[in-house]
Design an enzyme around this catalytic site. Structure first.
Site, PDB file in Angstrom:
ATOM      1  N   TRP A 138       0.856  -1.184   0.000  1.00  0.00           N
ATOM      2  CA  TRP A 138       0.000   0.000   0.000  1.00  0.00           C
ATOM      3  C   TRP A 138       0.899   1.243   0.000  1.00  0.00           C
ATOM      4  O   TRP A 138       1.832   1.324   0.819  1.00  0.00           O
ATOM      5  CB  TRP A 138      -0.874  -0.062   1.257  1.00  0.00           C
ATOM      6  CG  TRP A 138      -1.787   1.093   1.458  1.00  0.00           C
ATOM      7  CD1 TRP A 138      -2.647   1.639   0.546  1.00  0.00           C
ATOM      8  CD2 TRP A 138      -1.953   1.832   2.670  1.00  0.00           C
ATOM      9  NE1 TRP A 138      -3.340   2.671   1.110  1.00  0.00           N
ATOM     10  CE2 TRP A 138      -2.934   2.816   2.407  1.00  0.00           C
ATOM     11  CE3 TRP A 138      -1.391   1.753   3.940  1.00  0.00           C
ATOM     12  CZ2 TRP A 138      -3.349   3.723   3.373  1.00  0.00           C
ATOM     13  CZ3 TRP A 138      -1.795   2.643   4.905  1.00  0.00           C
ATOM     14  CH2 TRP A 138      -2.771   3.621   4.619  1.00  0.00           C
ATOM     15  N   ASP A 219      -0.795  -5.440   9.520  1.00  0.00           N
ATOM     16  CA  ASP A 219      -1.730  -4.383   9.134  1.00  0.00           C
ATOM     17  C   ASP A 219      -2.997  -5.074   8.661  1.00  0.00           C
ATOM     18  O   ASP A 219      -3.011  -5.727   7.611  1.00  0.00           O
ATOM     19  CB  ASP A 219      -1.102  -3.541   8.018  1.00  0.00           C
ATOM     20  CG  ASP A 219      -2.049  -2.454   7.518  1.00  0.00           C
ATOM     21  OD1 ASP A 219      -3.147  -2.308   8.083  1.00  0.00           O
ATOM     22  OD2 ASP A 219      -1.674  -1.749   6.561  1.00  0.00           O
ATOM     23  N   ALA A 221      -6.652  -4.220   7.690  1.00  0.00           N
ATOM     24  CA  ALA A 221      -7.594  -3.130   7.409  1.00  0.00           C
ATOM     25  C   ALA A 221      -8.884  -3.629   6.758  1.00  0.00           C
ATOM     26  O   ALA A 221      -9.797  -2.834   6.536  1.00  0.00           O
ATOM     27  CB  ALA A 221      -6.925  -2.093   6.505  1.00  0.00           C
ATOM     28  N   LYS A 254     -13.303   0.185   6.842  1.00  0.00           N
ATOM     29  CA  LYS A 254     -13.871  -0.550   5.710  1.00  0.00           C
ATOM     30  C   LYS A 254     -15.008  -1.443   6.169  1.00  0.00           C
ATOM     31  O   LYS A 254     -16.088  -1.422   5.594  1.00  0.00           O
ATOM     32  CB  LYS A 254     -12.803  -1.421   5.034  1.00  0.00           C
ATOM     33  CG  LYS A 254     -11.436  -0.788   4.916  1.00  0.00           C
ATOM     34  CD  LYS A 254     -11.437   0.331   3.932  1.00  0.00           C
ATOM     35  CE  LYS A 254     -10.212   1.216   3.885  1.00  0.00           C
ATOM     36  NZ  LYS A 254      -9.015   1.029   4.533  1.00  0.00           N
TER      37      LYS A 254
HETATM   38  N1  PMP Z   1      -3.691  -0.393   5.606  1.00  0.00           N
HETATM   39  C1  PMP Z   1      -4.062  -0.695   4.364  1.00  0.00           C
HETATM   40  C2  PMP Z   1      -3.446  -1.862   3.677  1.00  0.00           C
HETATM   41  C3  PMP Z   1      -5.027   0.078   3.724  1.00  0.00           C
HETATM   42  O1  PMP Z   1      -5.405  -0.222   2.474  1.00  0.00           O
HETATM   43  C4  PMP Z   1      -5.597   1.193   4.410  1.00  0.00           C
HETATM   44  C5  PMP Z   1      -6.622   2.077   3.778  1.00  0.00           C
HETATM   45  N2  PMP Z   1      -6.615   2.198   2.440  1.00  0.00           N
HETATM   46  C6  PMP Z   1      -5.164   1.457   5.708  1.00  0.00           C
HETATM   47  C7  PMP Z   1      -4.217   0.632   6.275  1.00  0.00           C
HETATM   48  C8  PMP Z   1      -5.662   2.623   6.496  1.00  0.00           C
HETATM   49  O2  PMP Z   1      -6.985   2.630   6.764  1.00  0.00           O
HETATM   50  P1  PMP Z   1      -7.700   3.866   7.428  1.00  0.00           P
HETATM   51  O3  PMP Z   1      -8.511   4.523   6.366  1.00  0.00           O
HETATM   52  O4  PMP Z   1      -8.512   3.265   8.502  1.00  0.00           O
HETATM   53  O5  PMP Z   1      -6.658   4.796   7.980  1.00  0.00           O
END
Ligand code: PMP
Length: 400
Positions: A138, A219, A221, A254
């Site tokens: 990401w 991580d 999410a 999400k």
């Molecule tokens: N980690 C990953 C892999 C993500 O795709 C995202 C959001 N796109 C996040 C963390 C962060 O999520 P948040 O919007 O809750 O900050």
């Protein structure tokens, strides 16, 4: 007489260098500015339903109504945020480890806040700790890690040609890691590739991580967007079984569809309840320096849902529906062409198309289809009615 130092012009804000714009944000702006009625924006990182909307879950509306009626005060909550929220997440995230006193959790401003806080904790522990990050990952991981000031080392993760995890190369890299290195792992629904580790691969990674004394940082999410809540946390839970020290950055943005409300949490496991209490004292200090305390609204609404078995069951039905849509759109895209079949085997909102940057630009110009230059696209970024047009244009580009 003025000396040189006072006559030299002081640096002002006007001297700041220009910033290279975030390519994903630039893409969103480009898509928004396109006036073609049938444009398709699959660059965006939010779930969309069959009609192309990002709905507020019904159960969330209900929880917000309850919150509005029942909230007695908006007085400060403190750096830990909503403690009951973090407590209620334990069985969902940690499963059989929920009662482990060596694991503590704290509310954060989204998954990003949890990542930042976790890496701040690592820097407090050891400013030279290296963070091993899979490629690709990401796009916000590297800026967060660099922002904290930790050295970053890449390990191979995904092969664009075979659409598979480069597992041997990944294991090889982890096998060469140094004790104390931090390994960043995607819990589920890998962003940007959609290629997750399967159970056997998680077991091998877990074995190497624990044997070599590496610190796993998961991580997570998209819990619930892959196979199901428990299935999607299995990798994390396996690490918790095998390792004394684990960090997990979690997001509800999400799976509760509350993106802008910034709802997440950081969980930390150490080898003893005492050491965990000390680690959390550092966590609170770091949080205090950055945001003092997390925003309340979204986490309070999630807490209301998770504190009520009926609302929790309603949430799970809506979560299942989001996952079903992701997997049914994946199946439709996979069925469109054998070259896209792999998309049906992957998980979560994102996959990568085997397109060159020129082909991505051509899709944008000719078909008003917007995706990242890397070919990453959001499988549920489009309405059902747009899927055939999307796959038709992609297949044409692949043939081209
Ligand atoms: N980690 C990953 C892999 C993500 O795709 C995202 C959001 N796109 C996040 C963390 C962060 O999520 P948040 O919007 O809750 O900050």
């Amino acid at each position: 007489m003025l000396d040189e130092t006072t006559t030299a012009r002081a640096r002002g804000l006007r001297d700041l260098p220009p910033v290279k714009s975030d390519s994903l944000l630039a893409l969103i702006a480009m898509a928004a500015a396109d006036s073609r009625a049938d444009k398709i924006d699959v660059g965006v990182g939010v779930f969309r339903d069959a009609s192309g909307q990002t709905p507020i879950l019904k159960v969330m509306k209900q929880a917000e109504r309850i919150l509005l009626e029942s909230q007695p005060t908006k007085a400060y909550l403190g750096s830990a945020g909503d403690k009951r929220f973090a407590e209620l997440l334990r069985p969902i995230l940690l499963g059989e480890h929920a009662k482990d006193e060596r694991i503590a959790g704290v509310q954060t401003p989204g998954g990003c806040g949890a990542l930042r806080l976790g890496f701040e904790l690592i820097r407090t522990m050891n400013p030279d700790a290296r963070v091993l990050v899979g490629t690709p990952t990401w796009p916000n991981h590297a800026p967060i890690i660099r922002g904290v000031g930790l050295p970053m080392v890449e390990y191979p993760y995904y092969d664009r040609d075979s659409h598979q995890v480069r597992f041997d190369a990944m294991l090889d890299a982890l096998g060469k890691a140094r004790a104390g290195d931090v390994v960043l792992l995607h819990g589920v629904c890998h962003n940007p590739t959609g290629a997750d580790l399967h159970a056997q691969q998680w077991a091998e990674v877990t074995r190497i991580v624990s044997q070599r004394g590496l610190l796993p940082f998961v991580d997570i999410a998209y819990q619930g967007f892959g196979r199901g809540l428990d299935e999607d946390a299995a990798g994390l839970r396996g690490l918790l079984s095998a390792c004394d020290e684990v960090i997990a950055a979690q997001s509800c943005d999400k799976n509760f569809s509350v993106y802008r409300d910034r709802v997440g949490s950081l969980f930390v496991k150490t080898g003893s309840a005492d050491a965990t209490a000390t680690a959390m004292a550092h966590v609170f200090q770091r949080a205090r320096e950055m945001w003092s305390m997390p925003p309340d609204h979204g986490a309070a609404a999630v807490r209301i849902i998770l504190d009520d078995p009926r609302l929790t069951a309603d949430w799970q039905v809506e979560l299942d529906a989001m996952r079903d849509r992701i997997n049914s759109v994946r199946a439709r895209i996979a069925a469109a062409d054998p070259r896209l079949a792999y998309i049906g085997q992957q998980f979560g909102m994102f996959s990568m198309l085997p397109l060159s940057t020129e082909q991505v630009v051509a899709l944008r110009e000719r078909h008003a289809i917007y995706m990242a230059d890397s070919g990453r696209f959001n499988v549920v970024g489009m309405a059902d009615e747009a899927i055939d047009r999307f796959t038709g244009a992609v297949v044409e580009a692949l043939d081209g």
